[in-house]
Design an enzyme around this catalytic site. Structure first.
Site, mmCIF file in Angstrom:
data_model
loop_
_atom_site.group_PDB
_atom_site.id
_atom_site.type_symbol
_atom_site.label_atom_id
_atom_site.label_comp_id
_atom_site.label_asym_id
_atom_site.label_seq_id
_atom_site.Cartn_x
_atom_site.Cartn_y
_atom_site.Cartn_z
ATOM 1 N N ASP A 7 7.153 7.468 -0.168
ATOM 2 C CA ASP A 7 6.758 8.214 -1.363
ATOM 3 C C ASP A 7 7.370 7.479 -2.555
ATOM 4 O O ASP A 7 8.568 7.598 -2.808
ATOM 5 C CB ASP A 7 7.283 9.647 -1.268
ATOM 6 C CG ASP A 7 6.866 10.509 -2.443
ATOM 7 O OD1 ASP A 7 5.866 10.177 -3.115
ATOM 8 O OD2 ASP A 7 7.540 11.529 -2.691
ATOM 9 N N GLU A 67 1.910 6.508 -0.402
ATOM 10 C CA GLU A 67 1.088 7.362 -1.253
ATOM 11 C C GLU A 67 0.453 6.530 -2.359
ATOM 12 O O GLU A 67 1.122 5.721 -3.002
ATOM 13 C CB GLU A 67 1.928 8.480 -1.866
ATOM 14 C CG GLU A 67 1.097 9.466 -2.661
ATOM 15 C CD GLU A 67 1.918 10.617 -3.201
ATOM 16 O OE1 GLU A 67 1.608 11.762 -2.863
ATOM 17 O OE2 GLU A 67 2.872 10.352 -3.959
ATOM 18 N N ASP A 139 11.617 14.502 -1.300
ATOM 19 C CA ASP A 139 10.954 13.191 -1.286
ATOM 20 C C ASP A 139 10.857 12.633 0.136
ATOM 21 O O ASP A 139 9.888 11.965 0.482
ATOM 22 C CB ASP A 139 11.708 12.191 -2.174
ATOM 23 C CG ASP A 139 11.852 12.678 -3.597
ATOM 24 O OD1 ASP A 139 10.973 12.368 -4.411
ATOM 25 O OD2 ASP A 139 12.833 13.376 -3.881
#
Length: 157
Positions: A7, A67, A139
């Site tokens: 992420d 991502e 996260d």
């Protein structure tokens, strides 16, 4: 198969490492790479570079899921894109195949709705990895959701 989910961010890069063993998903590690706000941006990017290299050298993932970044009107947009560039460069330098997923795709795959809440995602991560308590910080849970999206795509659901 060993996967690292990432992420991206400048202040915090979430990561999660999962291994498939006998069709079971095993959480090996998760956490964040944090960079100090008091440091210059180039030093923060270099810190991400170094720490991600160390993680990959230690865990030796064979694939990665990252991502995708969508542009928002934000003062941090450029910094996040730069951090993502560093992440992609590290993965390319290690010859690790990368799959990229939008936030909506991750939510849809993991929680069944492209508009799933953070709690829905967290619950799905805990269920998929058979965890008793949620991974911290958020996260890292997001990174695990990203990795699980790739595993689901590959038929490990």
């Amino acid at each position: 198969m060993r996967i690292i989910g990432i992420d991206p961010g400048l202040a915090r890069v979430g990561y999660g490492i999962i291994e498939i063993e006998n069709e079971r998903k095993i959480l090996l590690d998760c956490g964040v790479i944090e960079t100090g706000k008091d440091k210059k941006e180039e030093d923060r990017l270099y810190e991400i570079f170094q720490d991600l290299n160390e993680l990959i050298n230690h865990w030796k993932p064979t694939v990665a899921a990252v991502e995708k970044f969508f542009f928002y009107r934000s003062s941090t947009t450029i910094s996040v894109v730069q951090a993502r560039g560093v992440i992609m460069m590290v993965l390319a330098s290690k010859k690790i195949h990368v799959s990229e997923y939008s936030p909506a795709k991750i939510k849809l795959t993991i929680a069944g709705s492209g508009k799933a809440s953070k709690k829905d995602i967290l619950d799905a991560v805990m269920y998929n990895l058979d965890l008793d308590k949620p991974p911290k910080p958020d996260d890292s849970a997001d990174a695990l959701a990203i990795a699980l999206t790739k595993l689901n795509e590959d038929g490990f659901n």
